[in-house]
Design a protein around this motif. Structure first.
Motif, short mmCIF file in Angstrom:
data_model
loop_
_atom_site.label_atom_id
_atom_site.label_comp_id
_atom_site.label_asym_id
_atom_site.label_seq_id
_atom_site.Cartn_x
_atom_site.Cartn_y
_atom_site.Cartn_z
N LEU A 1 94.08 0.26 108.89
CA LEU A 1 93.13 0.88 107.97
C LEU A 1 93.68 2.18 107.39
CD1 LEU A 1 89.83 0.22 109.93
CD2 LEU A 1 90.44 -0.75 107.70
N ILE A 2 94.34 2.96 108.23
CA ILE A 2 94.95 4.22 107.75
C ILE A 2 96.04 3.92 106.73
CG2 ILE A 2 96.38 6.18 108.44
CD1 ILE A 2 94.82 6.14 111.13
N SER A 3 96.87 2.94 107.03
CA SER A 3 97.96 2.58 106.11
C SER A 3 97.41 2.10 104.77
CB SER A 3 98.84 1.49 106.73
OG SER A 3 99.44 1.95 107.91
N TYR A 4 96.39 1.24 104.82
CA TYR A 4 95.83 0.74 103.58
C TYR A 4 95.14 1.85 102.80
CZ TYR A 4 93.16 -1.72 100.13
OH TYR A 4 92.64 -2.12 98.93
N SER A 5 94.42 2.73 103.51
CA SER A 5 93.73 3.84 102.85
C SER A 5 94.72 4.75 102.13
CB SER A 5 92.93 4.65 103.87
OG SER A 5 91.92 3.85 104.47
N TYR A 6 95.83 5.02 102.78
CA TYR A 6 96.84 5.87 102.14
C TYR A 6 97.44 5.18 100.92
CZ TYR A 6 100.97 8.70 101.32
OH TYR A 6 101.91 9.48 100.71
N TYR A 7 97.70 3.87 101.05
CA TYR A 7 98.25 3.12 99.92
C TYR A 7 97.27 3.14 98.74
CZ TYR A 7 99.44 -0.86 97.00
OH TYR A 7 99.73 -1.65 95.93
N LEU A 8 96.00 2.88 99.02
CA LEU A 8 95.01 2.87 97.94
C LEU A 8 94.92 4.24 97.28
CD1 LEU A 8 92.77 1.38 96.40
CD2 LEU A 8 91.17 2.11 98.19
N TYR A 9 94.91 5.29 98.09
CA TYR A 9 94.86 6.64 97.54
C TYR A 9 96.08 6.93 96.65
CZ TYR A 9 95.62 11.66 97.35
OH TYR A 9 95.91 12.94 96.91
N SER A 10 97.26 6.50 97.10
CA SER A 10 98.48 6.75 96.32
C SER A 10 98.44 6.04 94.97
CB SER A 10 99.72 6.33 97.12
OG SER A 10 99.76 4.93 97.29
N VAL A 11 97.80 4.87 94.94
CA VAL A 11 97.67 4.13 93.68
C VAL A 11 96.68 4.82 92.75
CG1 VAL A 11 96.85 1.96 92.65
CG2 VAL A 11 98.32 1.91 94.69
N LEU A 12 95.60 5.35 93.30
CA LEU A 12 94.54 5.96 92.50
C LEU A 12 94.84 7.39 92.09
CD1 LEU A 12 91.41 4.75 94.52
CD2 LEU A 12 92.34 3.72 92.44
N LYS A 13 95.59 8.12 92.92
CA LYS A 13 95.76 9.56 92.78
C LYS A 13 96.10 10.04 91.36
CE LYS A 13 98.37 13.48 94.80
NZ LYS A 13 97.90 14.36 93.76
N PRO A 14 97.05 9.43 90.65
CA PRO A 14 97.41 9.96 89.33
C PRO A 14 96.26 9.96 88.32
CG PRO A 14 99.09 8.44 90.13
CD PRO A 14 97.92 8.30 91.04
N SER A 15 95.23 9.15 88.57
CA SER A 15 94.15 9.00 87.59
C SER A 15 92.83 9.62 88.03
CB SER A 15 93.91 7.51 87.30
OG SER A 15 95.11 6.85 86.95
N LEU A 16 92.78 10.24 89.20
CA LEU A 16 91.49 10.69 89.75
C LEU A 16 90.97 11.98 89.14
CD1 LEU A 16 91.94 9.82 93.53
CD2 LEU A 16 90.59 8.60 91.81
N GLY A 17 91.85 12.93 88.85
CA GLY A 17 91.42 14.19 88.28
C GLY A 17 90.45 14.92 89.20
N VAL A 18 89.29 15.36 88.65
CA VAL A 18 88.32 16.14 89.42
C VAL A 18 87.63 15.30 90.49
CG1 VAL A 18 87.89 17.77 87.54
CG2 VAL A 18 86.50 15.68 87.71
N LEU A 19 87.78 13.99 90.43
CA LEU A 19 87.14 13.12 91.42
C LEU A 19 88.02 12.88 92.64
CD1 LEU A 19 85.47 10.41 89.16
CD2 LEU A 19 84.34 12.25 90.39
N GLU A 20 89.16 13.54 92.72
CA GLU A 20 90.09 13.28 93.82
C GLU A 20 89.45 13.51 95.19
OE1 GLU A 20 94.62 14.38 95.36
OE2 GLU A 20 93.82 15.31 93.54
N ILE A 21 88.82 14.66 95.38
CA ILE A 21 88.23 14.96 96.69
C ILE A 21 87.10 13.99 97.05
CG2 ILE A 21 87.05 16.71 98.08
CD1 ILE A 21 90.03 17.24 97.50
N PRO A 22 86.14 13.74 96.14
CA PRO A 22 85.10 12.76 96.49
C PRO A 22 85.66 11.38 96.81
CG PRO A 22 84.43 14.02 94.56
CD PRO A 22 85.86 14.38 94.84
N VAL A 23 86.68 10.96 96.08
CA VAL A 23 87.25 9.63 96.33
C VAL A 23 87.98 9.60 97.66
CG1 VAL A 23 88.99 7.95 95.55
CG2 VAL A 23 87.37 8.95 93.91
#
Length: 199
Positions: A94-116
């Motif tokens: 779960l930790i590995s997948y969560s980090y992978y998902l975050y790395s995919v989303l991170k460039p596009s999150l902007g101000v929503l990074e912390i909530p996501v």
């Protein structure tokens, strides 16, 4: 299609709350927490169908997942965890997948990074606690709830990638079907529960 979705999507959690209440009477804390999680899921469904309300939908589902995690945690025994350490493997996945998902989303999150980030961590914890029920309840209840929690991760992952990264073909069908099965699995697993604990 959008009109049908607007009418039917809120019914998912309403029907499941009524089903849970009818089958259990919500007499135990475990069932009351699941019902509360469904209510926040209903709120999340409504917010996500409204324009510019994504953050409120995210917050509603975040609270719902916290309530689910709390319910599952009430059926987690620290003594059992010391004897059965399979949860460590699940936690690593779960930790590995969560980090992978975050790395995919991170460039596009902007101000929503912390909530996501908070959302990703909470839903991963919810799935982990769904797994740690394994030694504390009957197999049917465990499987329905654990599979439901994984379907929730799948549904939210598709939604997030479709919203923040790139269009996912047939994303609407995949998101809705996995979401409905997730909520159904968690609710049905709660109804089936024959926990070793009375709470």
């Amino acid at each position: 299609m959008d009109g049908l979705r607007t009418m039917t999507k809120p019914l998912i959690c309403i029907v499941l709350v009524l089903f849970l209440w009818n089958e259990t009477g919500l007499k135990r804390k475990f069932h009351r927490l699941i019902a509360a999680g469904l209510v926040f899921g209903l709120a999340g469904d409504v917010f996500l169908m409204m324009n510019n309300m994504f953050i409120f939908g995210l917050g509603s589902f975040l609270i719902g997942h916290i309530l689910y995690a709390w319910a599952f945690l009430t059926q987690t025994s620290s003594l059992s965890l010391t004897k059965h350490k399979g949860y460590i493997f699940i936690a690593c996945l779960l930790i590995s997948y969560s980090y992978y998902l975050y790395s995919v989303l991170k460039p596009s999150l902007g101000v929503l990074e912390i909530p996501v980030i908070a959302y990703i961590l909470v839903i991963a914890a919810m799935a982990l606690f769904a797994f740690t029920r394994k030694q504390q309840t009957n197999l049917a209840s465990f499987l329905f709830i654990f599979i439901g929690s994984l379907l929730f991760i799948a549904s939210d992952s598709i939604l997030a990638i479709n919203k923040f990264v790139a269009y996912v073909p047939d994303s609407g069908i995949m998101i809705m079907s996995s979401y409905m099965l997730a909520q159904y699995g968690i609710t049905t697993g709660a109804v089936m529960d024959r926990s070793n604990r009375s709470s």
